[in-house]
Design a protein around this motif. Structure first.
Motif, PDB file in Angstrom:
ATOM      1  N   LEU A   3       0.837  -1.194   0.000  1.00 19.67           N
ATOM      2  CA  LEU A   3       0.000   0.000   0.000  1.00 19.67           C
ATOM      3  C   LEU A   3       0.871   1.242   0.000  1.00 19.67           C
ATOM      4  O   LEU A   3       1.774   1.381   0.837  1.00 19.67           O
ATOM      5  N   ILE A   4       0.628   2.146  -0.944  1.00 19.66           N
ATOM      6  CA  ILE A   4       1.343   3.414  -1.030  1.00 19.66           C
ATOM      7  C   ILE A   4       0.302   4.524  -0.992  1.00 19.66           C
ATOM      8  O   ILE A   4      -0.634   4.537  -1.805  1.00 19.66           O
ATOM      9  N   THR A   5       0.398   5.435  -0.041  1.00 22.88           N
ATOM     10  CA  THR A   5      -0.560   6.533   0.052  1.00 22.88           C
ATOM     11  C   THR A   5       0.102   7.847  -0.355  1.00 22.88           C
ATOM     12  O   THR A   5       1.290   8.061  -0.115  1.00 22.88           O
ATOM     13  N   ASN A 117      -5.843  -6.269  -3.514  1.00 23.21           N
ATOM     14  CA  ASN A 117      -4.849  -5.690  -4.420  1.00 23.21           C
ATOM     15  C   ASN A 117      -3.785  -4.900  -3.666  1.00 23.21           C
ATOM     16  O   ASN A 117      -4.050  -4.318  -2.608  1.00 23.21           O
ATOM     17  N   SER A 118      -2.591  -4.856  -4.254  1.00 19.58           N
ATOM     18  CA  SER A 118      -1.656  -3.786  -3.901  1.00 19.58           C
ATOM     19  C   SER A 118      -2.247  -2.517  -4.489  1.00 19.58           C
ATOM     20  O   SER A 118      -2.862  -2.537  -5.556  1.00 19.58           O
ATOM     21  N   LEU A 119      -2.099  -1.387  -3.792  1.00 17.53           N
ATOM     22  CA  LEU A 119      -2.763  -0.165  -4.223  1.00 17.53           C
ATOM     23  C   LEU A 119      -1.865   1.053  -4.082  1.00 17.53           C
ATOM     24  O   LEU A 119      -1.016   1.122  -3.177  1.00 17.53           O
ATOM     25  N   ALA A 133      -0.181   1.569   5.658  1.00 16.42           N
ATOM     26  CA  ALA A 133       0.500   1.698   4.372  1.00 16.42           C
ATOM     27  C   ALA A 133       2.004   1.496   4.519  1.00 16.42           C
ATOM     28  O   ALA A 133       2.611   1.881   5.524  1.00 16.42           O
ATOM     29  N   ASP A 134       2.608   0.910   3.495  1.00 20.33           N
ATOM     30  CA  ASP A 134       4.052   0.648   3.510  1.00 20.33           C
ATOM     31  C   ASP A 134       4.859   1.911   3.245  1.00 20.33           C
ATOM     32  O   ASP A 134       6.001   2.024   3.673  1.00 20.33           O
ATOM     33  N   TYR A 215      12.259   2.584  -0.065  1.00 23.29           N
ATOM     34  CA  TYR A 215      11.449   2.194   1.091  1.00 23.29           C
ATOM     35  C   TYR A 215      10.919   0.773   0.983  1.00 23.29           C
ATOM     36  O   TYR A 215      10.709   0.102   1.995  1.00 23.29           O
ATOM     37  N   LEU A 216      10.705   0.313  -0.228  1.00 23.90           N
ATOM     38  CA  LEU A 216      10.208  -1.050  -0.418  1.00 23.90           C
ATOM     39  C   LEU A 216      11.338  -2.076  -0.491  1.00 23.90           C
ATOM     40  O   LEU A 216      11.095  -3.262  -0.704  1.00 23.90           O
TER      41      LEU A 216
END
Length: 586
Positions: A3-5, A117-119, A133-134, A215-216
């Motif tokens: 998750l990326i916001t 889903n990844s979002l 969120a990641d 970050y990932l």
């Protein structure tokens, strides 16, 4: 699942950046706001909340670019651009978003998507909706830049709203977003801060993509340490030793030593270190640093001198700070070692003038009108992508000011300056006395600086000439205060001590500040340094009348009493925030 916001106000490019991330990572993109708009669109057509909840669904649209976007559907009709052409819809949308049942429905709808889903999620408070969120990004831009983008987008979709009307609507929405009781638009200590004001879309999106990869755990932000050296063998060997002993993995950084025509054993010193060694003619430190920039492979450029010793976690700290924000011109302090000491963190090392000055004025450089004047190349770092057209000016020969000129050029380009004691370095002793010969060299560079930069900000640097003139030796601290043109005390002051144990100190500070937004109080913020408030977050809180930031340790030790006396002598009060404001909302 990932998750990326992307949070932030309107007009900063959240949707465009989000779609680029979607295209790159193959994650579907979702805009929270479009589902509130869809709800409002249906309500404007006489549908009840119950009818909307039964009929509003989602549809995954595949774009030609490779991005995928979730759009709302109502009774099977896919809703998209029609949700952005009605000014009244904006007001209806905001009213509905305050209703608990509407928020619950929209939240439930989009959370179902995140379970599968990844979002990439965009919204004014997306990080609150997806607290797990990641990667949480806060995208921002200046007010003038945001208005320009709003106007361009309005024209693109055929909305002929007058600029003054659009400006007023945007300002109203900003105020509503920041002050609403439910999920207000605020910064969080977990966020990556990204200012897109002076960057093109491609520059913004590529740099953000690079940071997300970091970050990932897909890639790392690599550092290039650039060191010019001229006959500094005895000092340089200690510098090199400290750079070899870093907590940051060696694959994450490179060291480039540019030997500016030395006649000592510098080349032999670098022979088996694994560091890059470049030999040049004796053209001066500006040319040497430019040579280092040419060959640097890193995302972040770190400049230190050949007489500097760094801590084992120095590069790790630099990487961490730059990973949290862009456009950052990071300045670190330098402590001076005595002649018989060459070890890091010597307890009796002397503070350099900059630390002393900032304890007089503010540890947040955003409160100073000329932060570039403190950017000495003994300890600075910047993202490489900022160097679009800027290099060290090689016409600055002899001693001094090539670093000030470099910093000022980046300041004009939009670099944001920050001073951090987390990246302190230690300066090995050598004779630094300022004689007439060195002063004449410095004065020639000052003349070149004045001829190159006509702005009043740069021209005021002339004030420092008597400080460096050996025959005058004016008081540096007095001249600096005059140069910074510090404000006269005109209002009383509130000092806010941010609790170090607050669940989120950044959000806590914003709650405190919101209660002072319509007052005339000057504000001093006090907090533990590790919270990074002054380094990352305070510069984005310009709408509040913050006049200074100080580390809590120094504030408690002597600054508190000093400032109480200072305001009292001016006939003004200085009060603790807790004595005048309610804290029930915290």
């Amino acid at each position: 699942m990932v998750l990326i916001t992307i949070d932030g106000p309107s007009g900063v490019g959240k949707t465009a950046v989000g779609l680029k991330i979607s295209e790159t990572f193959k994650f579907p993109f979702l805009s929270i706001g479009i589902f509130y708009r869809a709800f409002a669109w249906a309500a404007c057509r006489g549908k009840s909340h119950e009818q909307i909840a039964r009929s509003l669904e989602t549809y995954l649209k595949h774009l030609d670019t490779g991005a995928k976007i979730f759009l709302p559907t109502f009774d099977g009709k896919v809703l998209d651009e029609e949700l952005y052409t009605d000014v009244e819809l904006e007001q209806q949308c905001f009213a509905l978003s305050k209703l608990k049942e509407v928020r619950a429905f929209v939240s439930s709808l989009i959370h179902k998507l995140s379970n599968k889903n990844s979002l990439v999620v965009e919204g004014r408070s997306a990080h609150k909706v997806f607290s797990n969120a990641d990667c949480k990004i806060f995208l921002t831009a200046s007010e003038s830049e945001r208005l320009t983008r709003n106007l361009n987008e309005s024209k693109r979709i055929g909305n002929n709203t007058k600029p003054e009307v659009l400006r007023e609507l945007r300002l109203q929405r900003d105020q509503q977003d920041q002050n609403r009781k439910i999920s207000p638009l605020r910064l969080s200590s977990e966020m990556i801060i990204w200012d897109s004001t002076n960057n093109s879309f491609d520059e913004t999106s590529q740099a953000i993509l690079r940071t997300i990869e970091h970050y990932l755990g897909m890639k790392t932000l690599k550092l290039s340490v650039i060191i010019p050296s001229y006959n500094r063998f005895e000092h340089l060997k200690n510098t090199i030793k400290s750079l070899k002993d870093q907590t940051l993995p060696s694959i994450d950084y490179e060291v480039i030593v540019v030997d500016d025509g030395s006649t000592d054993n510098t080349e032999e010193l670098l022979a088996n270190t694994g560091f890059k060694y470049i030999k040049t003619k004796n053209l001066g430190p500006a040319a040497a640093r430019n040579k280092g920039i040419e060959v640097a492979k890193g995302d972040i450029l770190v400049f230190i001198d050949a007489d500097i010793i760094v801590a084992s976690n120095f590069l790790e700290k630099v990487q961490q700070l730059h990973a949290r924000t862009n456009n950052l011109f990071l300045v670190g302090p330098r402590r001076h070692l005595p002649s018989d000491i060459s070890q890091f963190d010597y307890k009796d090392a002397k503070l350099d003038s900059r630390e002393k000055l900032l304890l007089e004025h503010s540890y947040c450089l955003a409160h100073l009108p000329h932060p570039w004047s403190l950017a000495y190349t003994c300890n600075i770092s910047i993202p490489k992508y900022l160097l679009k057209k800027v290099r060290f000016d090689e016409t600055f020969t002899g001693w001094g000011l090539e670093d000030i000129d470099f910093a000022y050029s980046l300041y004009k380009q939009g670099a944001r300056f920050s001073f951090s004691r987390q990246i302190c370095v230690f300066h090995q002793y050598h004779d630094r006395s300022f004689n007439n010969e060195r002063f004449e060299s410095w004065k020639q560079n000052l003349k070149a600086f004045m001829q190159k930069h006509s702005e009043s900000s740069a021209q005021s640097f002339m004030l420092f000439e008597p400080v460096f003139d050996p025959s005058i030796k004016s008081d540096f601290f007095e001249v600096f205060s005059k140069f910074q043109n510090r404000h006269e005390i005109s209002n009383s002051c509130v000092y806010i001590e941010v609790p170090s144990k607050a669940q989120d100190p950044v959000e806590t500070l914003q709650i405190y500040l919101t209660q002072l937004i319509n007052t005339e109080w000057e504000i001093i913020v006090v907090a533990d340094e590790e919270l990074m408030l002054h380094e990352l977050f305070l510069p984005l809180l310009g709408k509040f009348n913050i006049v200074a930031y100080f580390p809590k340790k120094e504030w408690d030790k002597k600054l508190k009493q000093k400032y109480i006396k200072k305001y009292q002598n001016s006939g003004k009060e200085i009060l603790n925030y807790k004595d005048i404001c309610q804290e029930t909302s915290i």
